[in-house]
Design a protein around this motif. Structure first.
Motif, mmCIF file in Angstrom:
data_model
loop_
_atom_site.group_PDB
_atom_site.id
_atom_site.type_symbol
_atom_site.label_atom_id
_atom_site.label_comp_id
_atom_site.label_asym_id
_atom_site.label_seq_id
_atom_site.Cartn_x
_atom_site.Cartn_y
_atom_site.Cartn_z
ATOM 1 N N GLU A 40 0.466 -1.086 -0.031
ATOM 2 C CA GLU A 40 0.248 -0.320 -0.148
ATOM 3 C C GLU A 40 1.302 1.017 -0.087
ATOM 4 O O GLU A 40 0.628 2.229 -0.706
ATOM 5 C CB GLU A 40 -0.759 0.127 1.183
ATOM 6 C CG GLU A 40 -2.323 1.042 1.333
ATOM 7 C CD GLU A 40 -3.319 0.731 2.281
ATOM 8 O OE1 GLU A 40 -3.342 1.974 2.110
ATOM 9 O OE2 GLU A 40 -3.012 0.056 3.035
ATOM 10 N N ARG A 44 1.935 4.589 -2.950
ATOM 11 C CA ARG A 44 1.181 6.070 -2.853
ATOM 12 C C ARG A 44 2.968 6.594 -4.374
ATOM 13 O O ARG A 44 2.457 6.990 -4.706
ATOM 14 C CB ARG A 44 1.213 6.242 -1.887
ATOM 15 C CG ARG A 44 -0.040 5.821 -1.194
ATOM 16 C CD ARG A 44 0.034 6.351 0.231
ATOM 17 N NE ARG A 44 -0.868 5.681 0.991
ATOM 18 C CZ ARG A 44 -2.779 5.987 0.943
ATOM 19 N NH1 ARG A 44 -2.822 6.722 0.340
ATOM 20 N NH2 ARG A 44 -2.821 5.225 1.716
ATOM 21 N N LYS A 55 -4.276 5.441 -10.202
ATOM 22 C CA LYS A 55 -5.039 4.483 -9.434
ATOM 23 C C LYS A 55 -4.619 3.285 -9.340
ATOM 24 O O LYS A 55 -4.678 2.631 -10.423
ATOM 25 C CB LYS A 55 -6.077 4.939 -9.355
ATOM 26 C CG LYS A 55 -7.607 4.592 -8.023
ATOM 27 C CD LYS A 55 -8.818 3.784 -8.905
ATOM 28 C CE LYS A 55 -9.907 5.339 -9.226
ATOM 29 N NZ LYS A 55 -10.854 4.864 -9.297
ATOM 30 N N GLN A 57 -6.052 0.027 -7.125
ATOM 31 C CA GLN A 57 -7.217 -0.553 -5.898
ATOM 32 C C GLN A 57 -6.874 -1.965 -5.505
ATOM 33 O O GLN A 57 -6.759 -2.640 -6.766
ATOM 34 C CB GLN A 57 -8.456 -0.678 -6.464
ATOM 35 C CG GLN A 57 -9.324 1.240 -7.185
ATOM 36 C CD GLN A 57 -10.501 0.796 -7.134
ATOM 37 O OE1 GLN A 57 -10.843 0.444 -8.389
ATOM 38 N NE2 GLN A 57 -11.286 1.314 -6.213
ATOM 39 N N LYS A 59 -8.649 -5.071 -4.187
ATOM 40 C CA LYS A 59 -10.212 -5.929 -3.520
ATOM 41 C C LYS A 59 -10.076 -7.209 -3.299
ATOM 42 O O LYS A 59 -9.406 -8.198 -4.042
ATOM 43 C CB LYS A 59 -11.814 -5.253 -4.051
ATOM 44 C CG LYS A 59 -11.452 -4.033 -4.829
ATOM 45 C CD LYS A 59 -12.856 -3.734 -5.596
ATOM 46 C CE LYS A 59 -12.692 -1.545 -6.151
ATOM 47 N NZ LYS A 59 -14.196 -1.999 -6.451
ATOM 48 N N GLU A 69 -12.804 -3.543 0.055
ATOM 49 C CA GLU A 69 -11.557 -3.593 -0.872
ATOM 50 C C GLU A 69 -10.610 -3.084 0.344
ATOM 51 O O GLU A 69 -10.494 -2.432 2.069
ATOM 52 C CB GLU A 69 -11.985 -1.362 -0.600
ATOM 53 C CG GLU A 69 -11.229 -0.909 -1.710
ATOM 54 C CD GLU A 69 -11.432 0.398 -2.269
ATOM 55 O OE1 GLU A 69 -11.923 0.491 -2.867
ATOM 56 O OE2 GLU A 69 -11.334 1.507 -1.183
ATOM 57 N N PHE A 71 -6.999 -1.596 -0.250
ATOM 58 C CA PHE A 71 -7.209 0.048 -0.081
ATOM 59 C C PHE A 71 -7.262 0.456 -1.811
ATOM 60 O O PHE A 71 -7.528 -0.466 -2.469
ATOM 61 C CB PHE A 71 -5.529 0.016 0.589
ATOM 62 C CG PHE A 71 -4.570 -0.613 -0.354
ATOM 63 C CD1 PHE A 71 -4.142 0.489 -1.641
ATOM 64 C CD2 PHE A 71 -3.764 -2.068 -0.552
ATOM 65 C CE1 PHE A 71 -3.357 -0.200 -2.344
ATOM 66 C CE2 PHE A 71 -2.927 -2.225 -1.311
ATOM 67 C CZ PHE A 71 -2.076 -1.255 -2.780
ATOM 68 N N ASN A 72 -7.403 1.887 -1.977
ATOM 69 C CA ASN A 72 -7.048 2.441 -2.610
ATOM 70 C C ASN A 72 -6.426 3.678 -2.692
ATOM 71 O O ASN A 72 -6.836 4.682 -1.806
ATOM 72 C CB ASN A 72 -8.945 2.674 -2.896
ATOM 73 C CG ASN A 72 -9.775 4.132 -4.273
ATOM 74 O OD1 ASN A 72 -8.135 3.770 -4.951
ATOM 75 N ND2 ASN A 72 -10.485 3.693 -4.046
ATOM 76 N N ALA A 74 -4.595 6.643 -4.768
ATOM 77 C CA ALA A 74 -4.817 7.792 -6.573
ATOM 78 C C ALA A 74 -3.832 8.673 -6.278
ATOM 79 O O ALA A 74 -3.964 9.594 -5.439
ATOM 80 C CB ALA A 74 -6.118 8.290 -6.445
#
Length: 101
Positions: A40, A44, A55, A57, A59, A69, A71-72, A74
């Motif tokens: 994660e 970033r 982005k 994601q 899931k 989810e 993490f996400n 963007a």
């Protein structure tokens, strides 16, 4: 309709891993979750340097079909332009197209 790239990570019991011609290590739910959680923060940072990815994601689909989810991350359009503006000042190229050629 999904417009992106999807990866499927198969889980393997020890018995399945022993028979696998790809990898003979057990792959559990917890090992995959730990792998994703560790990704994660680097995700970033990587987004700032990827040209066509804005982005990421992650899931998870459970056996009953529920999707959650994990993490996400963007890059906001403003952040993307800000990075490009800094690069532009340093190298003096007139456009993104010219820079990436």
């Amino acid at each position: 309709e999904f417009e992106g790239t999807m990866f499927r990570f198969p889980l393997r019991s020890m018995e399945m891993a022993d028979k696998s011609g790809i990898k003979n290590e057990e792959c559990t739910i917890s090992s995959i979750l730990n792998l994703f959680k560790a990704f994660e923060e680097p995700a970033r940072k990587c987004l700032l340097f990827l040209r066509n990815v804005c982005k990421v994601q992650v899931k998870i689909r459970t056996p009953d079909g529920t999707i959650s989810e994990l993490f996400n991350v963007a890059v906001e359009k403003k952040a993307e332009e800000s990075v490009w503006n800094r690069v532009h000042k340093v190298i003096g190229k007139s456009s993104k197209r010219e820079f990436f050629q």
